[in-house]
Design a protein around this motif. Structure first.
Motif, PDB file in Angstrom:
ATOM      1  N   LEU A  96      28.783  32.753  48.706  1.00 57.57           N
ATOM      2  CA  LEU A  96      30.133  32.482  48.221  1.00 57.57           C
ATOM      3  C   LEU A  96      30.710  33.696  47.495  1.00 57.57           C
ATOM      4  N   GLN A  97      29.905  34.330  46.646  1.00 61.54           N
ATOM      5  CA  GLN A  97      30.376  35.516  45.933  1.00 61.54           C
ATOM      6  C   GLN A  97      30.721  36.640  46.900  1.00 61.54           C
ATOM      7  N   ALA A  98      29.907  36.783  47.941  1.00 56.15           N
ATOM      8  CA  ALA A  98      30.152  37.836  48.919  1.00 56.15           C
ATOM      9  C   ALA A  98      31.439  37.579  49.698  1.00 56.15           C
ATOM     10  N   TYR A  99      31.662  36.342  50.094  1.00 53.86           N
ATOM     11  CA  TYR A  99      32.903  36.027  50.802  1.00 53.86           C
ATOM     12  C   TYR A  99      34.115  36.266  49.905  1.00 53.86           C
ATOM     13  N   GLN A 100      34.014  35.885  48.649  1.00 56.13           N
ATOM     14  CA  GLN A 100      35.138  36.073  47.738  1.00 56.13           C
ATOM     15  C   GLN A 100      35.496  37.556  47.631  1.00 56.13           C
ATOM     16  N   TRP A 101      34.495  38.406  47.517  1.00 52.26           N
ATOM     17  CA  TRP A 101      34.763  39.834  47.381  1.00 52.26           C
ATOM     18  C   TRP A 101      35.260  40.435  48.697  1.00 52.26           C
ATOM     19  N   ALA A 102      34.668  40.029  49.820  1.00 50.95           N
ATOM     20  CA  ALA A 102      35.090  40.553  51.117  1.00 50.95           C
ATOM     21  C   ALA A 102      36.533  40.167  51.426  1.00 50.95           C
ATOM     22  N   ILE A 103      36.929  38.958  51.039  1.00 53.11           N
ATOM     23  CA  ILE A 103      38.313  38.526  51.248  1.00 53.11           C
ATOM     24  C   ILE A 103      39.258  39.413  50.438  1.00 53.11           C
ATOM     25  N   THR A 104      38.900  39.690  49.187  1.00 54.87           N
ATOM     26  CA  THR A 104      39.724  40.549  48.338  1.00 54.87           C
ATOM     27  C   THR A 104      39.822  41.950  48.907  1.00 54.87           C
ATOM     28  N   VAL A 105      38.698  42.502  49.335  1.00 56.44           N
ATOM     29  CA  VAL A 105      38.679  43.859  49.886  1.00 56.44           C
ATOM     30  C   VAL A 105      39.562  43.966  51.112  1.00 56.44           C
TER      31      VAL A 105
END
Length: 395
Positions: free
Chosen positions: A382-391
């Motif tokens: 979940l944390q990885a998806y949140q950051w990848a979406i932002t990037v």
């Protein structure tokens, strides 16, 4: 830790869904055997919709009136109707009672997507479904089936760019699969030996923690990379009040650690010849962020987290550059643990990388090898998806 939290894996997996411009628009949930009960436990353990915002969530509903009915009744209040697409099989909606339930879901604000053999516009009309889900590995529907529904239609299991192009011509506008890993390089600059050498030189400088003056040289020689760096630091993601116009300013504001991380990702930021973003960019961000999160959850210090992040980003360089990974590593001064992970998937970093690469349905053995429990895996994902979406929305 509750019983529900400790038994998430391998019940829930996630897979990004992209549009024709390679922008992520939704996340498809994979719920193997436990169905709604698994998702209910996952939603209870974290604010899933917040982590995945603003993407839509595609939720499979296998048996809406059978054994899953009780769990489904508990699950529905946990969902956000405006961002939820319920994916049902054509076989399930043949039932009159299910059809009535689907109409109630539609009135509550949910969208419905049909998949599987027999899914067509006629059956979609019985449950007010607006879209079809197509498995690209099997026979494709006729153009008339898609054109009569508003969509967006989703195609899964896409393996290459040619298949994606054919599906797009049919009227499909959402895509999921491993096509980004198998697509040919889409921009002529990647074919230019000078540009490739410049990229490798920059990677080498980053790997050995070069000083600011050294980093400025390849940046000034690569206007595309320089543009994306300045665009990034001036974006809403950083919330700066003054415009940044030089590399020195960018480096000062970001700090060396953040600069290195963003530059590693910006290697994937070049647009393709057709103007689309590189589909490898969000995938590289996802791997890097999950590697860092897994390392942190295992107790790794800041230096170890940096190596984990770098391993995740660099794991797609062979696809980006069209080179063998061994040839790429031979030109860089990487930590031996990073090199071993990239070449052999060995060591702790290699085990975490194999887990991050496993996609929507990793095996329990991968968790054991990486020393990661099920709850930690879910949180890292979940944390990885949140950051990848932002990037992907700021680069």
């Amino acid at each position: 830790m509750s019983t529900s939290e400790s038994n998430l894996f391998p019940l829930v997996g996630l897979q990004a869904v992209a549009n024709a411009h390679n922008e992520w628009v939704a996340v498809s949930f994979h719920l193997p055997q436990q169905g709604p009960g698994a998702l209910l436990a996952a939603l209870a353990s974290a604010d899933v919709y917040a982590h995945l915002a603003p993407l839509d969530c595609i939720i499979p509903v296998t048996d809406p009136q059978g054994a899953d009915a009780a769990q489904l009744a508990l699950l529905m209040p946990q969902l956000v109707p405006q961002r939820t697409i319920l994916r049902l099989s054509a076989a399930a909606v043949a039932n009159k009672q299910v059809q009535q339930t689907c109409l109630q879901w539609r009135e509550a604000g949910y969208r419905i997507m049909l998949d599987g053999p027999g899914a067509d516009a006629v059956m979609a009309g019985q449950v007010d479904a607006r879209a079809l889900c197509i498995d690209a590995a099997y026979e494709l529907p006729g153009l008339h089936q898609l054109m009569s529904l508003p969509g967006p239609h989703l195609a899964c299991n896409i393996t290459d760019a040619n298949s994606l192009a054919g599906l797009s011509a049919l009227g499909v506008s959402w895509f999921a699969g491993d096509y980004a890993l198998r697509s040919a390089r889409g921009h002529s600059e990647a074919e230019d030996g000078t540009a490739r050498r410049r990229l490798l030189a920059l990677l080498g400088l980053l790997a050995r923690d070069a000083d600011v003056q050294e980093l400025e040289v390849p940046l000034k020689q690569d206007p595309v990379l320089a543009y994306h760096l300045l665009k990034l630091v001036n974006s809403a993601a950083f919330g700066l009040t003054a415009t940044i116009s030089s590399f020195h300013q960018a480096i000062t504001l970001l700090g060396r650690r953040q600069l290195q991380r963003w530059l590693q990702l910006l290697l994937y930021a070049r647009q393709q010849d057709d103007g689309k973003i590189n589909p490898l960019l969000p995938l590289a961000a996802l791997r890097a962020a999950q590697m860092e999160s897994l390392c942190q959850l295992r107790g790794g210090d800041r230096a170890a987290q940096d190596l984990a992040f770098m391993t995740g980003v660099f794991s797609l360089l062979d696809t980006l550059l069209g080179m063998d990974m061994a040839d790429i590593i031979a030109t860089l001064n990487l930590d031996p643990a990073v090199s071993s992970a990239l070449l052999e998937r060995s060591g702790e970093l290699g085990a975490m990388l194999a887990l991050a690469e496993s996609g929507a349905t990793p095996e329990p053995a991968s968790l054991l090898r990486a020393g990661i429990d099920d709850t930690s895996y879910w949180r890292s994902l979940l944390q990885a998806y949140q950051w990848a979406i932002t990037v992907s929305r700021n680069v």
